[in-house]
Design a protein around this motif. Structure first.
Motif, PDB file in Angstrom:
ATOM      1  N   ASP A 137       0.938  -1.299  -0.112  1.00  0.00           N
ATOM      2  CA  ASP A 137       0.013  -0.135  -0.100  1.00  0.00           C
ATOM      3  C   ASP A 137       0.674   1.091   0.071  1.00  0.00           C
ATOM      4  OD1 ASP A 137       1.116  -0.313   2.596  1.00  0.00           O
ATOM      5  OD2 ASP A 137      -1.034   0.021   3.604  1.00  0.00           O
ATOM      6  N   ALA A 138       2.171   1.348  -0.682  1.00  0.00           N
ATOM      7  CA  ALA A 138       2.966   2.422  -0.653  1.00  0.00           C
ATOM      8  C   ALA A 138       2.256   3.236  -1.333  1.00  0.00           C
ATOM      9  CB  ALA A 138       4.166   2.045  -1.221  1.00  0.00           C
ATOM     10  N   PRO A 139       2.347   4.542  -1.056  1.00  0.00           N
ATOM     11  CA  PRO A 139       1.895   5.660  -1.934  1.00  0.00           C
ATOM     12  C   PRO A 139       2.535   5.847  -3.269  1.00  0.00           C
ATOM     13  CG  PRO A 139       2.771   6.691   0.223  1.00  0.00           C
ATOM     14  CD  PRO A 139       2.909   5.056   0.108  1.00  0.00           C
ATOM     15  N   ALA A 140       1.806   6.472  -4.123  1.00  0.00           N
ATOM     16  CA  ALA A 140       2.156   6.456  -5.512  1.00  0.00           C
ATOM     17  C   ALA A 140       1.418   7.757  -6.007  1.00  0.00           C
ATOM     18  CB  ALA A 140       1.846   5.280  -6.075  1.00  0.00           C
ATOM     19  N   VAL A 141       2.246   8.113  -7.073  1.00  0.00           N
ATOM     20  CA  VAL A 141       1.517   9.381  -7.795  1.00  0.00           C
ATOM     21  C   VAL A 141       0.023   9.078  -8.216  1.00  0.00           C
ATOM     22  CG1 VAL A 141       3.506  10.483  -8.539  1.00  0.00           C
ATOM     23  CG2 VAL A 141       2.816   8.886  -9.964  1.00  0.00           C
ATOM     24  N   PRO A 142      -0.567  10.176  -8.279  1.00  0.00           N
ATOM     25  CA  PRO A 142      -2.140   9.691  -8.890  1.00  0.00           C
ATOM     26  C   PRO A 142      -2.193   9.132 -10.339  1.00  0.00           C
ATOM     27  CG  PRO A 142      -1.729  12.109  -8.618  1.00  0.00           C
ATOM     28  CD  PRO A 142      -0.742  11.320  -8.151  1.00  0.00           C
ATOM     29  N   GLY A 143      -3.351   8.445 -10.687  1.00  0.00           N
ATOM     30  CA  GLY A 143      -3.464   8.232 -12.191  1.00  0.00           C
ATOM     31  C   GLY A 143      -3.678   9.610 -12.813  1.00  0.00           C
ATOM     32  N   LYS A 144      -3.728   9.540 -14.248  1.00  0.00           N
ATOM     33  CA  LYS A 144      -3.773  10.779 -15.004  1.00  0.00           C
ATOM     34  C   LYS A 144      -5.384  11.019 -15.267  1.00  0.00           C
ATOM     35  CE  LYS A 144      -3.292   8.832 -19.630  1.00  0.00           C
ATOM     36  NZ  LYS A 144      -2.780   8.625 -20.860  1.00  0.00           N
TER      37      LYS A 144
ATOM     38  N   ALA B 191      -8.465   8.478  -4.582  1.00  0.00           N
ATOM     39  CA  ALA B 191      -8.908   9.140  -3.287  1.00  0.00           C
ATOM     40  C   ALA B 191      -7.771  10.211  -2.701  1.00  0.00           C
ATOM     41  CB  ALA B 191      -9.398   8.484  -2.313  1.00  0.00           C
ATOM     42  N   SER B 192      -6.672   9.999  -3.229  1.00  0.00           N
ATOM     43  CA  SER B 192      -5.341  10.606  -2.700  1.00  0.00           C
ATOM     44  C   SER B 192      -5.235  12.126  -3.527  1.00  0.00           C
ATOM     45  CB  SER B 192      -4.115   9.819  -2.838  1.00  0.00           C
ATOM     46  OG  SER B 192      -3.811   9.530  -4.170  1.00  0.00           O
ATOM     47  N   ILE B 193      -6.080  12.359  -4.399  1.00  0.00           N
ATOM     48  CA  ILE B 193      -5.815  13.629  -5.124  1.00  0.00           C
ATOM     49  C   ILE B 193      -6.163  14.709  -4.317  1.00  0.00           C
ATOM     50  CG2 ILE B 193      -6.612  14.983  -7.142  1.00  0.00           C
ATOM     51  CD1 ILE B 193      -6.938  12.380  -8.648  1.00  0.00           C
ATOM     52  N   THR B 194      -5.234  15.661  -4.439  1.00  0.00           N
ATOM     53  CA  THR B 194      -5.359  16.734  -3.339  1.00  0.00           C
ATOM     54  C   THR B 194      -5.434  18.145  -4.337  1.00  0.00           C
ATOM     55  OG1 THR B 194      -3.004  17.320  -3.136  1.00  0.00           O
ATOM     56  CG2 THR B 194      -4.205  15.811  -1.293  1.00  0.00           C
TER      57      THR B 194
ATOM     58  N   ARG C 112      -4.308  21.136 -20.944  1.00  0.00           N
ATOM     59  CA  ARG C 112      -3.827  19.762 -20.360  1.00  0.00           C
ATOM     60  C   ARG C 112      -4.194  19.899 -18.813  1.00  0.00           C
ATOM     61  NH1 ARG C 112      -4.995  18.777 -24.657  1.00  0.00           N
ATOM     62  NH2 ARG C 112      -3.772  17.500 -26.286  1.00  0.00           N
ATOM     63  N   VAL C 113      -4.188  18.684 -18.313  1.00  0.00           N
ATOM     64  CA  VAL C 113      -4.333  18.693 -16.709  1.00  0.00           C
ATOM     65  C   VAL C 113      -3.457  17.574 -16.050  1.00  0.00           C
ATOM     66  CG1 VAL C 113      -6.006  18.491 -14.934  1.00  0.00           C
ATOM     67  CG2 VAL C 113      -6.720  19.540 -16.693  1.00  0.00           C
ATOM     68  N   ASN C 114      -2.910  17.887 -14.766  1.00  0.00           N
ATOM     69  CA  ASN C 114      -2.290  16.630 -14.238  1.00  0.00           C
ATOM     70  C   ASN C 114      -2.889  16.574 -12.933  1.00  0.00           C
ATOM     71  OD1 ASN C 114       0.373  18.343 -15.503  1.00  0.00           O
ATOM     72  ND2 ASN C 114       0.623  16.088 -15.632  1.00  0.00           N
ATOM     73  N   ALA C 115      -3.115  15.619 -12.483  1.00  0.00           N
ATOM     74  CA  ALA C 115      -3.544  15.309 -10.721  1.00  0.00           C
ATOM     75  C   ALA C 115      -2.394  15.396  -9.991  1.00  0.00           C
ATOM     76  CB  ALA C 115      -4.086  13.835 -10.924  1.00  0.00           C
ATOM     77  N   VAL C 116      -2.475  15.890  -8.673  1.00  0.00           N
ATOM     78  CA  VAL C 116      -1.620  16.010  -7.855  1.00  0.00           C
ATOM     79  C   VAL C 116      -1.938  15.322  -6.481  1.00  0.00           C
ATOM     80  CG1 VAL C 116      -0.291  17.890  -6.600  1.00  0.00           C
ATOM     81  CG2 VAL C 116      -1.073  18.489  -8.872  1.00  0.00           C
ATOM     82  N   ASN C 117      -0.992  14.791  -5.690  1.00  0.00           N
ATOM     83  CA  ASN C 117      -1.207  14.301  -4.389  1.00  0.00           C
ATOM     84  C   ASN C 117       0.102  14.579  -3.599  1.00  0.00           C
ATOM     85  OD1 ASN C 117       0.711  12.064  -5.066  1.00  0.00           O
ATOM     86  ND2 ASN C 117      -0.986  10.558  -5.032  1.00  0.00           N
ATOM     87  N   SER C 118       0.114  13.951  -2.449  1.00  0.00           N
ATOM     88  CA  SER C 118       1.496  14.215  -1.651  1.00  0.00           C
ATOM     89  C   SER C 118       2.652  13.701  -2.044  1.00  0.00           C
ATOM     90  CB  SER C 118       0.882  13.706  -0.271  1.00  0.00           C
ATOM     91  OG  SER C 118       0.923  12.240  -0.297  1.00  0.00           O
ATOM     92  N   VAL C 119       2.525  12.640  -3.051  1.00  0.00           N
ATOM     93  CA  VAL C 119       3.734  11.921  -3.617  1.00  0.00           C
ATOM     94  C   VAL C 119       4.160  12.685  -4.689  1.00  0.00           C
ATOM     95  CG1 VAL C 119       4.628   9.846  -4.662  1.00  0.00           C
ATOM     96  CG2 VAL C 119       2.813   9.908  -2.698  1.00  0.00           C
TER      97      VAL C 119
END
Length: 154
Positions: free
Chosen positions: A35-42, A66-69, A114-121
């Motif tokens: 369950d290691a955190p990873a960058v979100p999907g596009k 759900a990790s997208i911030t 274009r858009v990128n998703a962002v999370n803590s990773v």
């Protein structure tokens, strides 16, 4: 006759090799957490939601993470930038909302987004979009003598 000390160099080399081997085995023996955190999907399905003479609202589909911030919004001038070159117009929206309104547009200018998703990773890969679609809006001045167009390509 003097007693000669035994050569300790092979022992030191063997001890060093044993330490290196132990470190390598220890490093290899540590499994990655499932369950290691990873960058979100596009984001997918990028589209124009609405367009007016002074703003364009784009929308996209959430990749179900759900990790997208937040989201990074990119834009390029269609007629003057080479394909693939984008400027970041919003580094992080700070919200998982799947729409963004660009209020800094110039009538008569064609844009590509274009858009990128962002999370803590980190940041996802860039969004994909269906074949380009252009939206043109026209605004009449108070005198009705001139018109301005804004064309948006997603």
């Amino acid at each position: 006759m003097a007693v000669r000390e035994p050569d300790k160099r092979p022992l030191r080399r063997n001890a060093l090799a044993a330490v290196v081997l132990a470190l390598a085995v220890t490093t290899l023996a540590v499994p990655a957490a499932a369950d290691a955190p990873a960058v979100p999907g596009k984001p997918t399905g990028l589209r124009v939601v609405s367009a007016a003479h002074d703003q364009v609202t784009i929308g996209w589909d959430d990749p179900g993470d759900a990790s997208i911030t937040g989201h990074r919004i990119l834009r390029r001038l269609r007629d003057s930038y080479e394909v693939g070159r984008f400027d970041v117009i919003e580094d992080n929206t700070g919200t998982a909302d799947t729409t963004f309104t660009d209020t800094e547009i110039t009538p008569g200018t064609r844009y590509v987004y274009r858009v990128n998703a962002v999370n803590s990773v980190g940041v996802s890969r860039q969004s994909t979009s269906p074949p380009p679609r252009q939206i043109t809006t026209t605004t009449m001045t108070a005198t009705g003598a001139t018109a301005a167009k804004t064309t948006t390509t997603v």
